[in-house]
Scaffold this active site. Structure first.
Site, PDB file in Angstrom:
ATOM      1  CB  CYS A  89      -0.966  -0.061   1.181  1.00 25.66           C
ATOM      2  SG  CYS A  89      -2.330   1.107   1.027  1.00 25.66           S
ATOM      3  CG  HIS A  92      -3.316  -3.820   3.332  1.00 23.83           C
ATOM      4  ND1 HIS A  92      -2.375  -3.121   4.048  1.00 23.83           N
ATOM      5  CD2 HIS A  92      -4.003  -2.880   2.619  1.00 23.83           C
ATOM      6  CE1 HIS A  92      -2.472  -1.820   3.780  1.00 23.83           C
ATOM      7  NE2 HIS A  92      -3.449  -1.652   2.919  1.00 23.83           N
ATOM      8  CD  GLU A 102      -0.686  -5.660   5.923  1.00 22.77           C
ATOM      9  OE1 GLU A 102      -0.516  -6.323   4.885  1.00 22.77           O
ATOM     10  OE2 GLU A 102      -0.820  -4.417   5.918  1.00 22.77           O
TER      11      GLU A 102
END
Lengths: 77, 227
Positions: free
Chosen positions: B85, B201, B203
């Site tokens: 990002c 993302h 994560e």
């Protein structure tokens, strides 16, 4: 010495904010506005008395930070 | 395996990344942007967020911060660098990756799950991954990837496109392009494929109950490839 810098999007690069502003203006009754391109304006106060040197610094500053030359052009005035 | 996550003022996915890396076995360290040396690392991560308030252009100020020269040296010597990002935006601003992330085409902040199709798995990031369509989360205002036609051609010729936005069954089409990115590009590599920048993302996708586990697949696979 004061230097002014204008950074604009290169022609052909999409400018969604400019487009939204243009559509808003049209909606407000400014129907004659055909296109809007949004840019950035910088006032630099450079510690140089020589205009050439100051403009040279400004050019380096534009290339290294103020403009991303993939999508933007800059003008020193 | 040692990893380092760089924290800039305004980063906000740094701790999520720390949690994810540790969960899958990395010994992770957090590194402040004003440091000039990196700890010994097998992986450097530039996390998501709004570094320096997105002033000037997203990632532009972080791209000139004190720690960045060490990141560039690490990357140029073949070290693995992952930018997610805002991290992807920073990587383009440093010149380590080509192109730029522009404002989303619909001028809206987009926050939702998307599917991405892995385009190149001959690299440490995706080698041996057992799924080619992954569900990740995106949350960005400037994720609209753009580059010149020449750059796009060289990205395609060198197989540097890492992932495309796609439908749940892997179809890459306009409908599945959330932000107007050229050719549905969600992530790219550098020429040597040791630097990956992507908007989605992984994560945020590491919990079976909260999010789904396609991010777990990404990190499990990554650490396995590094061992």
């Amino acid at each position: 010495m004061k230097i002014k810098v204008i950074v604009t999007l290169k022609s052909g690069v999409l400018d969604p904010q400019g487009k939204a502003i243009q559509q808003t203006l049209n909606g407000m009754g400014f129907e004659n506005v055909k296109d809007v391109r949004q840019g950035k304006y910088f006032d630099l106060d450079i510690n140089e008395n020589d205009e050439q040197k100051a403009k040279h610094s400004a050019e380096e500053i534009c290339k290294k930070l103020l403009a991303n030359q993939v999508i933007e052009d800059f003008k020193i005035i | 395996m040692n990893s380092s996550v760089i924290i800039f003022p305004g980063s906000n996915c740094d701790r999520d990344m720390d949690v994810a890396l540790k969960k899958f076995g990395f010994k992770n360290k957090m590194v402040w942007h004003d440091d000039d040396k990196l700890p010994k690392s097998d992986l450097i991560v530039l996390p998501g967020g709004f570094s320096y308030g997105d002033y000037l252009r997203c990632g532009s100020i972080a791209g000139k911060s004190k720690i960045i020269q060490s990141v560039i040296d690490f990357a140029n010597s073949g070290g693995l660098v992952l930018g997610i990002c805002n991290g992807f935006q920073i990587l383009t601003e440093t010149g380590l990756l080509k192109g730029v992330l522009q404002q989303n085409k619909n001028i809206e902040f987009i926050c939702k799950n998307v599917f991405v199709k892995i385009n190149n798995s001959e690299n440490k990031f995706f080698e041996n991954i057992d799924k080619d369509v992954l569900e990740f989360h995106i949350a960005h205002n400037e994720g609209n990837y753009f580059c010149s036609e020449d750059e796009l051609k060289s990205l395609e010729d060198n197989n540097q496109i890492a992932a495309y936005y796609c439908s749940s069954d892997g179809k890459v089409d306009d409908k599945s392009n959330p932000n107007g990115a050229i050719k549905n590009i969600a992530g790219i590599f550098n020429e040597k494929k040791n630097i990956l920048g992507m908007m989605p993302h992984p994560e945020r996708m590491i919990d079976k109950y909260l999010s789904g586990e396609d991010g777990s697949k990404f990190f499990e696979n990554l650490i396995r490839n590094l061992k």
